[in-house]
Design an enzyme around this catalytic site. Structure first.
Site, mmCIF file in Angstrom:
data_model
loop_
_atom_site.group_PDB
_atom_site.id
_atom_site.type_symbol
_atom_site.label_atom_id
_atom_site.label_comp_id
_atom_site.label_asym_id
_atom_site.label_seq_id
_atom_site.Cartn_x
_atom_site.Cartn_y
_atom_site.Cartn_z
ATOM 1 N N ASP A 42 -3.565 9.112 5.258
ATOM 2 C CA ASP A 42 -5.017 9.287 5.218
ATOM 3 C C ASP A 42 -5.650 8.257 4.284
ATOM 4 O OD1 ASP A 42 -4.868 11.852 6.763
ATOM 5 O OD2 ASP A 42 -3.718 12.429 4.998
ATOM 6 N N HIS A 91 -3.934 17.662 4.337
ATOM 7 C CA HIS A 91 -3.729 16.639 5.375
ATOM 8 C C HIS A 91 -4.163 17.254 6.709
ATOM 9 C CE1 HIS A 91 -2.127 13.554 7.945
ATOM 10 N NE2 HIS A 91 -1.370 14.443 8.558
HETATM 11 N N1 LIG Z 1 1.743 14.072 7.018
HETATM 12 C C1 LIG Z 1 1.479 13.090 7.856
HETATM 13 O O1 LIG Z 1 0.727 12.170 7.521
HETATM 14 C C2 LIG Z 1 2.076 13.051 9.238
HETATM 15 C C3 LIG Z 1 1.810 11.960 10.062
HETATM 16 C C4 LIG Z 1 2.376 11.916 11.329
HETATM 17 C C5 LIG Z 1 3.181 12.965 11.771
HETATM 18 N N2 LIG Z 1 3.412 14.021 10.967
HETATM 19 C C6 LIG Z 1 4.294 15.135 11.383
HETATM 20 O O2 LIG Z 1 5.652 14.706 11.288
HETATM 21 C C7 LIG Z 1 6.466 15.517 12.136
HETATM 22 C C8 LIG Z 1 7.425 14.652 12.954
HETATM 23 O O3 LIG Z 1 6.718 13.831 13.844
HETATM 24 P P1 LIG Z 1 7.471 12.925 14.933
HETATM 25 O O4 LIG Z 1 6.412 12.227 15.693
HETATM 26 O O5 LIG Z 1 8.563 12.146 14.310
HETATM 27 O O6 LIG Z 1 8.073 14.078 15.869
HETATM 28 P P2 LIG Z 1 9.301 13.984 16.893
HETATM 29 O O7 LIG Z 1 9.201 15.202 17.750
HETATM 30 O O8 LIG Z 1 9.389 12.650 17.528
HETATM 31 O O9 LIG Z 1 10.561 14.126 15.925
HETATM 32 C C9 LIG Z 1 10.807 15.290 15.203
HETATM 33 C C10 LIG Z 1 12.298 15.452 15.101
HETATM 34 O O10 LIG Z 1 12.558 16.559 14.242
HETATM 35 C C11 LIG Z 1 13.685 17.230 14.773
HETATM 36 N N3 LIG Z 1 13.779 18.578 14.232
HETATM 37 C C12 LIG Z 1 13.212 19.717 14.666
HETATM 38 N N4 LIG Z 1 13.597 20.762 13.923
HETATM 39 C C13 LIG Z 1 14.424 20.276 12.985
HETATM 40 C C14 LIG Z 1 15.169 20.872 11.940
HETATM 41 N N5 LIG Z 1 15.143 22.187 11.713
HETATM 42 N N6 LIG Z 1 15.935 20.075 11.169
HETATM 43 C C15 LIG Z 1 16.009 18.746 11.396
HETATM 44 N N7 LIG Z 1 15.351 18.133 12.393
HETATM 45 C C16 LIG Z 1 14.557 18.886 13.169
HETATM 46 C C17 LIG Z 1 13.469 17.173 16.280
HETATM 47 O O11 LIG Z 1 14.661 17.458 16.985
HETATM 48 C C18 LIG Z 1 12.988 15.743 16.447
HETATM 49 O O12 LIG Z 1 14.057 14.843 16.661
HETATM 50 C C19 LIG Z 1 5.482 16.328 12.957
HETATM 51 O O13 LIG Z 1 5.360 17.627 12.403
HETATM 52 C C20 LIG Z 1 4.182 15.567 12.808
HETATM 53 O O14 LIG Z 1 3.052 16.369 13.041
HETATM 54 C C21 LIG Z 1 2.876 14.084 9.705
HETATM 55 O O1 LIG Z 2 -1.690 16.839 14.314
HETATM 56 C C1 LIG Z 2 -2.576 16.102 13.889
HETATM 57 O O2 LIG Z 2 -3.783 16.326 14.040
HETATM 58 C C2 LIG Z 2 -2.267 14.856 13.068
HETATM 59 C C3 LIG Z 2 -0.902 14.291 13.253
HETATM 60 C C4 LIG Z 2 -0.497 13.427 12.096
HETATM 61 O O3 LIG Z 2 -0.342 14.222 10.962
HETATM 62 C C5 LIG Z 2 -1.476 12.332 11.797
HETATM 63 O O4 LIG Z 2 -2.249 12.444 10.838
HETATM 64 O O5 LIG Z 2 -1.467 11.322 12.540
#
Ligand SMILES: NC(=O)c1ccc[n+]([C@@H]2O[C@H](COP(=O)([O-])OP(=O)(O)OC[C@H]3O[C@@H](n4cnc5c(N)ncnc54)[C@H](O)[C@@H]3O)[C@@H](O)[C@H]2O)c1
Ligand SMILES: O=C(O)CC[C@H](O)C(=O)O
Length: 332
Positions: free
Chosen positions: A157, A185
Site C-alpha cells: 500500500d 490492509h
Molecule cells: N498483504 C498484502 O499486501 C497482500 C498482497 C497480495 C496478496 N496477498 C494475499 O497473499 C495470499 C497469497 O496470494 P497468492 O496470489 O500467492 O495466492 P496463490 O493461491 O497463488 O498461492 C497461495 C498458496 O498457498 C498455499 N496454501 C494454502 N493453504 C496453505 C497452508 N495451510 N500452508 C501452506 N500453504 C498453503 C496454496 O496451496 C497456494 O499454493 C492471499 O491470501 C492474498 O490475498 C496479500
Molecule cells: O483482496 C484484495 O482486495 C487485495 C488483494 C491484495 O492484498 C492486494 O492488495 O493486492
C-alpha cells in the site's frame, strides 16, 4: 551464520516472484547465505518440486540449501524468518469475510507451530489476507514469542501511494518518502501524505505543497490506493503478485537492515495502546523507524488533523470487527 527463511504458500503466485529475490540476495544481501524452506499443502507437492528444480537451475551463489515440505513441524523448525504467504486469495465476487473464515485456521495452526518449533527470535511477516487479523491470530497462538516479532504487510500500500504521488509530480519514485499507511490492509486503510516529502535535486519539500491539490489528495488519491488491490484482481482475474513480492522484499530488507536516517516505513504491528490513541489489541499499520537488527519504534509526535483522526478511527473499528469475527470462527 546461515539464515533460515521460511516461505509458506511456496507453490503459489506471490512465492514464484518472491523466492527468486530472496535466493538471489536481494533481501538479506549477496554475502548472506540462506537456507530457504518452502511450505505448501500436500496436493501442491508436485508443483513445489518444480519450483525447487527451478531454484536449483538459477545457480545462485547465496542460496545454500532448499528444503521443501508439506508439514509444519519441518517447515517451522529453527527458522529466523517466517514469511507467511500461504492462504486463499480473494477472487472477484468474494467478500473479506469469506476469506477470514477460510484462512483463520491456517494462521492459528502456524502460530502454534511458531510457538513450538521456531527460534524465539523469529521475525514473522504475515501476507495472507486478511493480513492484519491473520497476524493477530498467529501472534495469539504463539505466546512464547514476543509480540513485536509479528508484523503484517502494508508496504504494498505504501509503494502504491508513493508511486501515485511520484507520477502526479512527474518525479521518480525514489524522490518521494515518508508516506504513511495507517490501519488495515483493506479499503479502509488511510494512506496519509501530510508528513511526506519530495526531493528534487538538493531541495526537499512537502508533498502537500508540491501537489497543490488538496481535493485530489483527500479524495481520489486515497480511494485509488485503498481500492488498488481490487482493481488488480478485476483486471488480472488474479490477486497482485509481482508487486506483492516486491513489497515483501522491501519490508523484510528494512526489518533486517533498519531504516535510514530520519526516514520511516509503515508496517502492521501489535497495538499496545500507546500510539496515536489507537486502542490495544489489534495489528494496526503505523510508521516505524527500525534499528539494524530489527528493533523498531513507532514514529511519535506527528500532528494528526481531524480528517486524519476520523480515517484512523474508521480503519481501527474495522479491525476490531474482524477480530470479533475471527474469535467467533475460532471458537465454533
Ligand atoms: N498483504 C498484502 O499486501 C497482500 C498482497 C497480495 C496478496 N496477498 C494475499 O497473499 C495470499 C497469497 O496470494 P497468492 O496470489 O500467492 O495466492 P496463490 O493461491 O497463488 O498461492 C497461495 C498458496 O498457498 C498455499 N496454501 C494454502 N493453504 C496453505 C497452508 N495451510 N500452508 C501452506 N500453504 C498453503 C496454496 O496451496 C497456494 O499454493 C492471499 O491470501 C492474498 O490475498 C496479500
Ligand atoms: O483482496 C484484495 O482486495 C487485495 C488483494 C491484495 O492484498 C492486494 O492488495 O493486492
Amino acid at each position: 551464520a546461515d539464515l533460515k527463511v521460511l516461505v509458506t504458500g511456496a507453490a503459489g503466485q506471490i512465492a514464484y516472484s518472491l523466492l527468486y529475490s530472496i535466493a538471489n540476495g536481494d533481501v538479506f544481501g549477496k554475502d548472506q547465505s540462506v537456507t530457504l524452506v518452502m511450505l505448501d499443502i500436500a496436493p501442491m507437492a508436485g508443483v513445489l518440486e518444480g519450483v525447487v528444480m527451478e531454484l536449483q537451475d538459477c545457480a545462485l551463489p547465496s542460496l545454500k540449501k532448499v528444503i521443501s515440505t508439506t508439514t509444519v513441524e519441518e517447515a517451522f523448525a529453527d527458522i529466523d524468518y517466517a514469511i507467511l504467504v500461504g492462504a486463499m486469495p480473494r477472487r472477484q465476487g468474494m467478500e473479506r469475510k469469506d476469506l477470514l473464515k477460510a484462512n483463520a485456521k491456517i494462521f492459528k495452526e502456524q502460530g502454534q507451530a511458531l510457538d513450538k518449533f521456531a527460534k524465539k527470535t523469529v521475525k514473522v511477516l504475515v501476507v495472507g489476507n486478511p493480513a492484519n487479523t491473520n497476524c493477530l491470530i498467529a501472534l495469539t497462538a504463539a505466546p512464547s514469542i514476543p509480540k513485536d516479532n509479528f508484523t503484517c504487510l502494508t508496504r504494498l500500500d505504501q509503494n502504491r501511494a508513493q508511486s501515485q504521488i511520484a507520477a502526479r509530480l512527474g518525479v521518480s519514485n525514489d524522490c518521494v518518502s515518508n508516506v504513511i499507511i495507517w490501519g488495515n490492509h483493506s479499503s479502509t486503510q488511510y494512506p496519509d501524505v501530510a508528513h511526506a516529502s519530495v526531493k528534487c535535486g538538493d531541495t526537499e519539500s512537502s508533498v502537500v505543497s508540491c501537489v497543490k491539490d488538496d481535493n485530489w489528495l483527500n479524495g481520489e488519491f486515497i480511494t485509488t490506493v485503498q481500492k488498488r488491490g481490487g482493481a488488480v484482481i478485476a483486471a488480472r482475474k488474479l490477486s497482485s503478485a509481482m508487486s506483492a513480492a516486491k513489497a515483501i522484499c522491501d519490508h523484510v530488507r528494512d526489518w533486517h537492515f533498519g531504516t535510514k536516517g530520519d526516514k520511516w516505513t509503515s508496517m502492521g504491528i501489535y497495538s499496545n495502546g500507546s500510539n496515536y490513541g489507537i486502542k490495544e489489541g489489534i495489528i494496526y499499520s503505523v510508521p516505524v523507524r527500525i534499528a539494524p537488527g530489527g528493533a523498531f519504534t513507532a514514529v511519535t509526535g506527528l500532528s494528526i488533523s481531524d480528517f486524519a483522526r476520523s480515517k484512523m478511527d474508521e480503519t481501527a473499528e474495522e479491525l476490531f470487527g474482524e477480530k470479533l469475527m475471527a474469535m467467533e470462527f475460532m471458537s465454533s
